[in-house]
Scaffold this active site. Structure first.
Site, PDB file in Angstrom:
ATOM      1  N   ARG A  82      38.561  41.911  33.479  1.00  0.00           N
ATOM      2  CA  ARG A  82      37.113  41.848  33.746  1.00  0.00           C
ATOM      3  C   ARG A  82      36.494  43.221  34.018  1.00  0.00           C
ATOM      4  O   ARG A  82      35.311  43.404  33.876  1.00  0.00           O
ATOM      5  CB  ARG A  82      36.799  40.888  34.879  1.00  0.00           C
ATOM      6  CG  ARG A  82      37.061  41.432  36.259  1.00  0.00           C
ATOM      7  CD  ARG A  82      36.388  40.581  37.304  1.00  0.00           C
ATOM      8  NE  ARG A  82      37.022  39.294  37.441  1.00  0.00           N
ATOM      9  CZ  ARG A  82      37.187  38.669  38.597  1.00  0.00           C
ATOM     10  NH1 ARG A  82      36.745  39.216  39.709  1.00  0.00           N
ATOM     11  NH2 ARG A  82      37.772  37.511  38.678  1.00  0.00           N
ATOM     12  N   HIS A  85      35.264  49.507  40.513  1.00  0.00           N
ATOM     13  CA  HIS A  85      33.825  49.207  40.554  1.00  0.00           C
ATOM     14  C   HIS A  85      33.033  50.018  39.545  1.00  0.00           C
ATOM     15  O   HIS A  85      31.955  49.602  39.127  1.00  0.00           O
ATOM     16  CB  HIS A  85      33.286  49.402  41.971  1.00  0.00           C
ATOM     17  CG  HIS A  85      34.010  48.542  42.962  1.00  0.00           C
ATOM     18  ND1 HIS A  85      33.898  47.175  42.950  1.00  0.00           N
ATOM     19  CD2 HIS A  85      34.884  48.856  43.924  1.00  0.00           C
ATOM     20  CE1 HIS A  85      34.683  46.685  43.900  1.00  0.00           C
ATOM     21  NE2 HIS A  85      35.285  47.685  44.506  1.00  0.00           N
ATOM     22  N   THR A 121      39.832  40.698  45.299  1.00  0.00           N
ATOM     23  CA  THR A 121      41.040  40.122  45.873  1.00  0.00           C
ATOM     24  C   THR A 121      40.706  39.529  47.238  1.00  0.00           C
ATOM     25  O   THR A 121      40.119  40.209  48.074  1.00  0.00           O
ATOM     26  CB  THR A 121      42.127  41.216  46.032  1.00  0.00           C
ATOM     27  OG1 THR A 121      42.207  41.938  44.805  1.00  0.00           O
ATOM     28  CG2 THR A 121      43.468  40.611  46.359  1.00  0.00           C
ATOM     29  N   HIS A 159      41.009  47.318  51.933  1.00  0.00           N
ATOM     30  CA  HIS A 159      40.080  46.217  51.678  1.00  0.00           C
ATOM     31  C   HIS A 159      38.964  46.187  52.715  1.00  0.00           C
ATOM     32  O   HIS A 159      39.226  46.036  53.904  1.00  0.00           O
ATOM     33  CB  HIS A 159      40.753  44.846  51.617  1.00  0.00           C
ATOM     34  CG  HIS A 159      40.065  43.940  50.642  1.00  0.00           C
ATOM     35  ND1 HIS A 159      38.874  43.323  50.924  1.00  0.00           N
ATOM     36  CD2 HIS A 159      40.373  43.606  49.373  1.00  0.00           C
ATOM     37  CE1 HIS A 159      38.497  42.632  49.869  1.00  0.00           C
ATOM     38  NE2 HIS A 159      39.372  42.793  48.903  1.00  0.00           N
ATOM     39  N   GLU A 211      47.182  48.234  40.928  1.00  0.00           N
ATOM     40  CA  GLU A 211      47.137  46.906  41.558  1.00  0.00           C
ATOM     41  C   GLU A 211      47.400  45.884  40.469  1.00  0.00           C
ATOM     42  O   GLU A 211      46.819  45.977  39.376  1.00  0.00           O
ATOM     43  CB  GLU A 211      45.744  46.641  42.120  1.00  0.00           C
ATOM     44  CG  GLU A 211      45.543  47.093  43.522  1.00  0.00           C
ATOM     45  CD  GLU A 211      44.169  46.668  44.003  1.00  0.00           C
ATOM     46  OE1 GLU A 211      43.672  45.606  43.590  1.00  0.00           O
ATOM     47  OE2 GLU A 211      43.592  47.427  44.772  1.00  0.00           O
ATOM     48  N   GLU A 240      50.769  46.994  51.912  1.00  0.00           N
ATOM     49  CA  GLU A 240      49.393  47.399  52.191  1.00  0.00           C
ATOM     50  C   GLU A 240      48.806  46.301  53.062  1.00  0.00           C
ATOM     51  O   GLU A 240      48.703  45.141  52.637  1.00  0.00           O
ATOM     52  CB  GLU A 240      48.576  47.561  50.905  1.00  0.00           C
ATOM     53  CG  GLU A 240      47.128  47.976  51.213  1.00  0.00           C
ATOM     54  CD  GLU A 240      46.280  48.228  49.973  1.00  0.00           C
ATOM     55  OE1 GLU A 240      46.804  48.742  48.968  1.00  0.00           O
ATOM     56  OE2 GLU A 240      45.079  47.902  50.014  1.00  0.00           O
ATOM     57  N   HIS A 248      42.996  48.224  39.190  1.00  0.00           N
ATOM     58  CA  HIS A 248      43.549  46.871  39.111  1.00  0.00           C
ATOM     59  C   HIS A 248      43.393  46.377  37.673  1.00  0.00           C
ATOM     60  O   HIS A 248      42.277  46.143  37.221  1.00  0.00           O
ATOM     61  CB  HIS A 248      42.771  45.983  40.087  1.00  0.00           C
ATOM     62  CG  HIS A 248      43.305  44.586  40.214  1.00  0.00           C
ATOM     63  ND1 HIS A 248      42.844  43.705  41.171  1.00  0.00           N
ATOM     64  CD2 HIS A 248      44.258  43.905  39.528  1.00  0.00           C
ATOM     65  CE1 HIS A 248      43.478  42.555  41.070  1.00  0.00           C
ATOM     66  NE2 HIS A 248      44.340  42.645  40.065  1.00  0.00           N
ATOM     67  N   ASN A 252      39.800  53.501  44.830  1.00  0.00           N
ATOM     68  CA  ASN A 252      39.843  52.407  43.859  1.00  0.00           C
ATOM     69  C   ASN A 252      38.601  52.513  42.950  1.00  0.00           C
ATOM     70  O   ASN A 252      37.478  52.419  43.429  1.00  0.00           O
ATOM     71  CB  ASN A 252      39.867  51.078  44.624  1.00  0.00           C
ATOM     72  CG  ASN A 252      39.957  49.907  43.684  1.00  0.00           C
ATOM     73  OD1 ASN A 252      39.266  49.870  42.682  1.00  0.00           O
ATOM     74  ND2 ASN A 252      40.803  48.947  43.997  1.00  0.00           N
ATOM     75  N   ARG A 286      43.478  43.486  35.650  1.00  0.00           N
ATOM     76  CA  ARG A 286      43.498  42.033  35.825  1.00  0.00           C
ATOM     77  C   ARG A 286      43.886  41.342  34.539  1.00  0.00           C
ATOM     78  O   ARG A 286      43.641  41.856  33.449  1.00  0.00           O
ATOM     79  CB  ARG A 286      42.107  41.535  36.252  1.00  0.00           C
ATOM     80  CG  ARG A 286      41.793  41.778  37.689  1.00  0.00           C
ATOM     81  CD  ARG A 286      40.392  41.307  38.003  1.00  0.00           C
ATOM     82  NE  ARG A 286      40.145  41.344  39.421  1.00  0.00           N
ATOM     83  CZ  ARG A 286      40.337  40.312  40.243  1.00  0.00           C
ATOM     84  NH1 ARG A 286      40.714  39.144  39.792  1.00  0.00           N
ATOM     85  NH2 ARG A 286      40.113  40.436  41.535  1.00  0.00           N
TER      86      ARG A 286
END
Ligand code: PXP
Length: 243
Positions: A49, A10, A101, A190, A70, A151, A43, A7, A45
């Site tokens: 962001r 970040h 999340t 996660h 995502e 998931e 992801h 992912n 969003r």
């Protein structure tokens, strides 16, 4: 062998801290794939962001392995996903206040919307996975809505300490069984780190682990390629010694 989805959100979070062009999450995806990532996860969003529409477009054009988007059940985002056509969509809850999340998607409370979104994504040949807490009723509700995969949320396991670790691990292992019994592909993610991945990876049957924060954190010091390589090695060894 279970795959590793990296992912890269970040990396975009760091970029957005300065609203500049670096570091580029698209570049991070290339590096992650060179380190052995089987899947790139991002992801998009509603509030954009971290990952932007530009990132999503470029990732679609450049990622050579599997691309996992995502996303929430929001209408605008569903339309973008249908247009973009990632290989897989992972449906997650989303709220503006959260840092990341938080819980799994409530597949019971959102059953009708989940069914409609799954159908809309299937029309574009997108594999649909629901991010759920490892609870049997949520897993079977994802199946009932037509999802191909779940998931399992490993946040409880990741946050557990002392005597709470065992039951949290058991819940994930049971979730795996329930997913299998429901004919679903099962992923996990996660809060997974270099320290806590191996007990989870030793539960046989997972197709993919989605890991972000820990890999990006290590990449700051050793580079993305090496960080991914190290995580892959831990997963592969855990799987090998459990077979
Ligand atoms: N899976 C899902 C569905 C997520 O929402 C996230 C966080 O974006 C992850 C996996 C990765 O979590 P972490 O960054 O804690 O590894």
């Amino acid at each position: 062998m279970a795959g590793l989805g990296v992912n890269i959100d970040h990396v975009a979070t760091i970029r957005q801290a300065r609203r500049t062009v670096e570091p580029d999450p698209v570049w991070a995806a290339v590096e992650a794939e060179l380190g052995g990532a089987d899947c790139i996860t991002f992801h998009l969003r509603k509030d954009r962001r971290h990952i932007s529409d530009r990132d999503a477009r470029l990732l679609k054009q450049t990622v050579r392995g599997k691309l996992n988007m995502e996303m929430s059940l929001d209408e605008e985002i569903v339309a973008i996903a249908r247009d973009l056509r990632p290989d897989q969509a992972t449906l997650v809850p989303e709220s503006r206040e959260e840092i990341t999340t938080e819980g799994g998607l409530d597949c019971l409370a959102n059953a009708d919307r989940l069914r409609a979104v799954t159908k809309a994504l299937h029309e574009q040949n997108i594999v649909v996975s629901a991010f759920v807490d490892p609870e049997p009723s949520q897993i079977s509700a994802a199946r009932d809505a037509g999802c191909d995969a779940v998931e399992l949320h490993t946040g409880n396991y990741a946050n557990a300490t002392g005597d709470d670790v065992g039951p949290a691990w058991e819940a994930v292992a049971e979730g795996m069984e329930v997913g299998f019994e429901n004919g679903l592909i099962v992923h996990a993610g996660h809060g997974l780190t270099y320290e806590n991945i191996q007990p989870i990876a030793s539960i046989l049957g997972f197709e993919e682990f989605n890991i972000g924060h820990s890999i990006v954190s290590r990449a700051v010091f050793v580079g993305m390629r090496e960080a991914v390589r190290e995580m892959k090695r831990l997963i592969d060894r855990a799987v090998l010694f459990s077979e």
